[in-house]
Design a protein around this motif. Sequence first.
Motif, mmCIF file in Angstrom:
data_model
loop_
_atom_site.group_PDB
_atom_site.id
_atom_site.type_symbol
_atom_site.label_atom_id
_atom_site.label_comp_id
_atom_site.label_asym_id
_atom_site.label_seq_id
_atom_site.Cartn_x
_atom_site.Cartn_y
_atom_site.Cartn_z
ATOM 1 N N ARG A 232 -5.889 1.080 -15.943
ATOM 2 C CA ARG A 232 -7.105 1.384 -15.184
ATOM 3 C C ARG A 232 -7.920 0.128 -14.907
ATOM 4 O O ARG A 232 -8.444 -0.043 -13.802
ATOM 5 C CB ARG A 232 -7.942 2.411 -15.956
ATOM 6 N N TYR A 233 -8.038 -0.758 -15.885
ATOM 7 C CA TYR A 233 -8.912 -1.923 -15.729
ATOM 8 C C TYR A 233 -8.194 -3.158 -15.182
ATOM 9 O O TYR A 233 -8.798 -3.961 -14.474
ATOM 10 C CB TYR A 233 -9.596 -2.250 -17.058
ATOM 11 N N TYR A 234 -6.925 -3.323 -15.532
ATOM 12 C CA TYR A 234 -6.180 -4.483 -15.027
ATOM 13 C C TYR A 234 -5.442 -4.162 -13.726
ATOM 14 O O TYR A 234 -5.146 -5.066 -12.952
ATOM 15 C CB TYR A 234 -5.168 -4.963 -16.077
ATOM 16 N N GLY A 235 -5.125 -2.879 -13.512
ATOM 17 C CA GLY A 235 -4.433 -2.472 -12.286
ATOM 18 C C GLY A 235 -2.966 -2.171 -12.528
ATOM 19 O O GLY A 235 -2.348 -2.678 -13.462
ATOM 20 N N VAL A 236 -2.401 -1.305 -11.630
ATOM 21 C CA VAL A 236 -0.984 -0.953 -11.716
ATOM 22 C C VAL A 236 -0.142 -2.202 -11.472
ATOM 23 O O VAL A 236 -0.360 -2.939 -10.514
ATOM 24 C CB VAL A 236 -0.629 0.127 -10.675
ATOM 25 N N GLY A 237 0.818 -2.461 -12.346
ATOM 26 C CA GLY A 237 1.711 -3.601 -12.163
ATOM 27 C C GLY A 237 1.102 -4.928 -12.558
ATOM 28 O O GLY A 237 1.668 -5.985 -12.249
ATOM 29 N N ALA A 238 -0.032 -4.921 -13.241
ATOM 30 C CA ALA A 238 -0.723 -6.180 -13.572
ATOM 31 C C ALA A 238 0.129 -7.073 -14.463
ATOM 32 O O ALA A 238 0.171 -8.293 -14.282
ATOM 33 C CB ALA A 238 -2.063 -5.869 -14.253
ATOM 34 N N ILE B 258 0.346 1.625 1.795
ATOM 35 C CA ILE B 258 0.247 0.189 1.520
ATOM 36 C C ILE B 258 -0.330 -0.470 2.763
ATOM 37 O O ILE B 258 0.321 -0.511 3.817
ATOM 38 C CB ILE B 258 1.627 -0.396 1.169
ATOM 39 N N GLU B 259 -1.573 -0.979 2.663
ATOM 40 C CA GLU B 259 -2.335 -1.405 3.834
ATOM 41 C C GLU B 259 -2.856 -2.830 3.657
ATOM 42 O O GLU B 259 -3.712 -3.081 2.792
ATOM 43 C CB GLU B 259 -3.522 -0.456 4.061
ATOM 44 N N PRO B 260 -2.357 -3.786 4.439
ATOM 45 C CA PRO B 260 -2.840 -5.163 4.328
ATOM 46 C C PRO B 260 -4.103 -5.398 5.160
ATOM 47 O O PRO B 260 -4.224 -4.901 6.285
ATOM 48 C CB PRO B 260 -1.676 -5.979 4.892
ATOM 49 N N TYR B 261 -5.048 -6.135 4.606
ATOM 50 C CA TYR B 261 -6.251 -6.556 5.320
ATOM 51 C C TYR B 261 -6.404 -8.069 5.154
ATOM 52 O O TYR B 261 -5.603 -8.708 4.477
ATOM 53 C CB TYR B 261 -7.478 -5.812 4.796
ATOM 54 N N ARG B 262 -7.429 -8.639 5.743
ATOM 55 C CA ARG B 262 -7.590 -10.087 5.734
ATOM 56 C C ARG B 262 -7.558 -10.682 4.329
ATOM 57 O O ARG B 262 -6.871 -11.670 4.078
ATOM 58 C CB ARG B 262 -8.907 -10.480 6.425
ATOM 59 N N ASP B 263 -8.294 -10.069 3.392
ATOM 60 C CA ASP B 263 -8.418 -10.680 2.072
ATOM 61 C C ASP B 263 -7.970 -9.769 0.934
ATOM 62 O O ASP B 263 -8.278 -10.009 -0.228
ATOM 63 C CB ASP B 263 -9.867 -11.120 1.830
ATOM 64 N N GLU B 264 -7.263 -8.689 1.251
ATOM 65 C CA GLU B 264 -6.797 -7.804 0.184
ATOM 66 C C GLU B 264 -5.604 -6.969 0.642
ATOM 67 O O GLU B 264 -5.363 -6.808 1.844
ATOM 68 C CB GLU B 264 -7.911 -6.865 -0.291
ATOM 69 N N LEU B 265 -4.852 -6.481 -0.329
ATOM 70 C CA LEU B 265 -3.807 -5.497 -0.080
ATOM 71 C C LEU B 265 -4.272 -4.206 -0.735
ATOM 72 O O LEU B 265 -4.408 -4.139 -1.954
ATOM 73 C CB LEU B 265 -2.462 -5.947 -0.662
ATOM 74 N N ARG B 266 -4.531 -3.223 0.106
ATOM 75 C CA ARG B 266 -5.061 -1.958 -0.401
ATOM 76 C C ARG B 266 -3.910 -0.970 -0.595
ATOM 77 O O ARG B 266 -3.089 -0.779 0.305
ATOM 78 C CB ARG B 266 -6.069 -1.396 0.596
ATOM 79 N N PRO C 250 -6.081 1.252 -8.504
ATOM 80 C CA PRO C 250 -6.500 -0.055 -9.025
ATOM 81 C C PRO C 250 -5.294 -0.983 -9.140
ATOM 82 O O PRO C 250 -4.323 -0.670 -9.830
ATOM 83 C CB PRO C 250 -7.081 0.285 -10.404
ATOM 84 N N VAL C 251 -5.342 -2.093 -8.428
ATOM 85 C CA VAL C 251 -4.268 -3.088 -8.485
ATOM 86 C C VAL C 251 -4.906 -4.466 -8.637
ATOM 87 O O VAL C 251 -6.047 -4.690 -8.213
ATOM 88 C CB VAL C 251 -3.377 -3.059 -7.213
ATOM 89 N N PRO C 252 -4.210 -5.425 -9.230
ATOM 90 C CA PRO C 252 -4.767 -6.779 -9.359
ATOM 91 C C PRO C 252 -4.972 -7.412 -7.981
ATOM 92 O O PRO C 252 -4.227 -7.140 -7.033
ATOM 93 C CB PRO C 252 -3.677 -7.529 -10.141
ATOM 94 N N GLU C 253 -5.984 -8.269 -7.868
ATOM 95 C CA GLU C 253 -6.256 -8.950 -6.598
ATOM 96 C C GLU C 253 -5.057 -9.773 -6.141
ATOM 97 O O GLU C 253 -4.787 -9.902 -4.941
ATOM 98 C CB GLU C 253 -7.472 -9.877 -6.752
#
Length: 563
Positions: free
Chosen positions: A138-144, A204-212, A225-228
Motif C-alpha cells: 500500500r505504501y511502497y506500491g505494487v511491484g516496488a 496502463i496510461e502514460p502521461y508527461r511525468d507519470e505512468l498511471r 499505488p505504484v512507485p514513481e
Amino acid sequence: MATRRLGEILIEKKLITPQALEHALVEQKKGGELLGRVLIRLGYISEKQLLEGLAEHLQVPIVNLKELSIDDQVVKKVPVRFAWHYRCMPVRLKGRLLTLAMSDPLQVRPIDDLKVHYGLETDIVLSTDAEIQDAIQRYYGVGAETLGQILETAPANGAPVAGAQAPEEPVTDLARMAEDASIIRLVNQLLLEAFRARASDVHIEPYRDELRIRYRIDGMLYDVPVPEEIRRFHQAIISRIKIMSGMDIVEKRLPQDGRIKVTVGADELELRVSIMPSLYGENMVLRLLPVNMLFKMDQLGMLPEDQAVLERVIAKPHGVIFVTGPTGSGKTTTLYACLSQLNTADRKIITIENPIEYELKGITQIPVAPKLGFTFMEGLRSMLRHDPDVMMVGEVRDQESADITIRMALTGHLVFSTLHTNDAAGSVTRLLDMGIEPYLISSTILAFIAQRLVRVICPDCKAVDPEPVKLSAKSQEQIPKTIYKGKGCDKCRGSGYRGRLGIYELLIIDGAVRQLIMEKAPAEVIKESLLKAGWKSMRQDGWQKVAMGMTTPEEVLRVTMDE
C-alpha cells in the motif's frame, strides 16, 4: 531460555499442549527454525495466537497496521528492498527513533542494519506477516521491490523513460528488456494483484511525468499505488505484454489487439489486450475474463417474478429478444445466461460476436473479422445455412443488421441481440428510426430487456444508514424507510460495496404495446401507458432492491435516468 519461556506462556494460555510443544521442539532442532514458526507450520497455533504469546513474552505491543496512517517521510527512511527482505514496516519516526512493525521480533539483523547503515535506533511493535505485506504494497506500491532490484542493477542511464521527449529505444533492446526476469515478475505482480482485487480491467496510461495504473473494480476505476520510478519502465512493460499476446512490438503508431491465457492457482483467465497510441506513449487496457464462467439465470439479480417472466419468453420457439443498455451494463452476461438456459442437446445454437468474451461449451461461437471482410452481415447470412434453432447477434447497429435479424425470426428462429438505448421503450423508437416497419417490430419482437449494473452492499460491513441520501418529494415516496450501506472494510477495500447485480425493466410486447407500435407512438407515450398499467420501470426495480438491503439509493440514482 527465551524460547522455552515462550513455550510455557503458550501452554499457560492454553494455546498449545505440552505434547505439541515437545513435538515442535524436536522439529525445531532438525531445521533450526524459530519455535513460533514451527508451531504455525505444524498447525498447532495461528500467527495471531503466536503474536499474543510473543507480546506477553517480550512485553511488546501489537498494532493493527490497517488502522494506522503512516507518513510518507517515514516510509522513505527505509528502502523497499529492506522492508521486503526482512518483512518489516516502518510506522513512526521521532528524531532518530524508528518504530518498526515486525512479525518476527526475535530477528536482530534488521535492527543492527538500521543502526549501522541508516543511523536509526529501533522500537519494535508486533503485527501479522499478512498485515505487513499489505502495508508494504500500500505504501511502497505494487511491484516496488522488483523495481528496486532493477534500478540497483541498471546502468545510470540505462532504463527507458516514458514520455514524448524520451529517446527511441532500439527494438532489440526492448525485446531483451521485455524478457528480463525482473520485468516479467513486475508484469506478473500487476496482473496477480488485479486478480486478487477482483478487477475486470487493468488500465496502463502514460502521461508527461507519470505512468498511471488503474483497476476497474465493480465498474469503478481505482488508482493502483505504484512507485514513481515505474514510469521509466513503461515501454518495457508494454513490450512484455505485446510479446505475451503475440502483438508486433515494433508497431507503436497504430492500435493493436491481442489475447493472453494465464493461470492463477486453480483459475484460468483470458486477458483481452487493447493498445492505442497516445501523446506520451502507448495506452493499454487488459480485460480479465475467466475462461470457465458459469452463467445462470438466478445469478443475474432479477427478482423471482421477473425471472419467471423472462424464462417464459425465451421458451418460445421464434421471435427476437433485445437486451438494451450502454456499454458495461451487463448485456452480454444476460444474453449468455439465456443461451445457457436453452443449451440442451436438442437445440443448435450459433452466435456471432465481436469479440467473443466467454467460451460457451456446446454452442457454436463465430468471431467477426472485419479486416478479412467477414462482417456481421456475412456471418448472419452464413448462420442460416447451418440449420440453427437459436441465434445470437452480438449487436444490431444499423438498418441492414436490424432487418436481417428480424427476418431470421420470421423464418422460425429464436434470436437474441443487443441495442444501445437508454431504456426499453426507447428501443422501439430506435428501430423505427433505423427504418424498420412497425408491423415487423410488433409481429416479431417478443421483449425488450433494459438493464444497468449496481454495486452490492458488502455483507461484511453492512449496517443501517443513519443519514440516507435526501431526494425530491416524488422520489422519496418510492424509497423504503430503512436503508443500508457498507461502512467499508478490508474485504471491500474500504468502498462499502462488493460485487454487482442488475436492475431491469422488462417490456413484453403484448396487445396494447403492439397497437402503440403500429401508431409509431413516441417512447414517452409508450412508457406512460405502461406505468399506468402497473408496469415496473428500472428505477422502481432498483428501489425494490434498496428495500431488500441489496444496494443503496446512491447506486440506483447513479445508473438510472431521472423519471
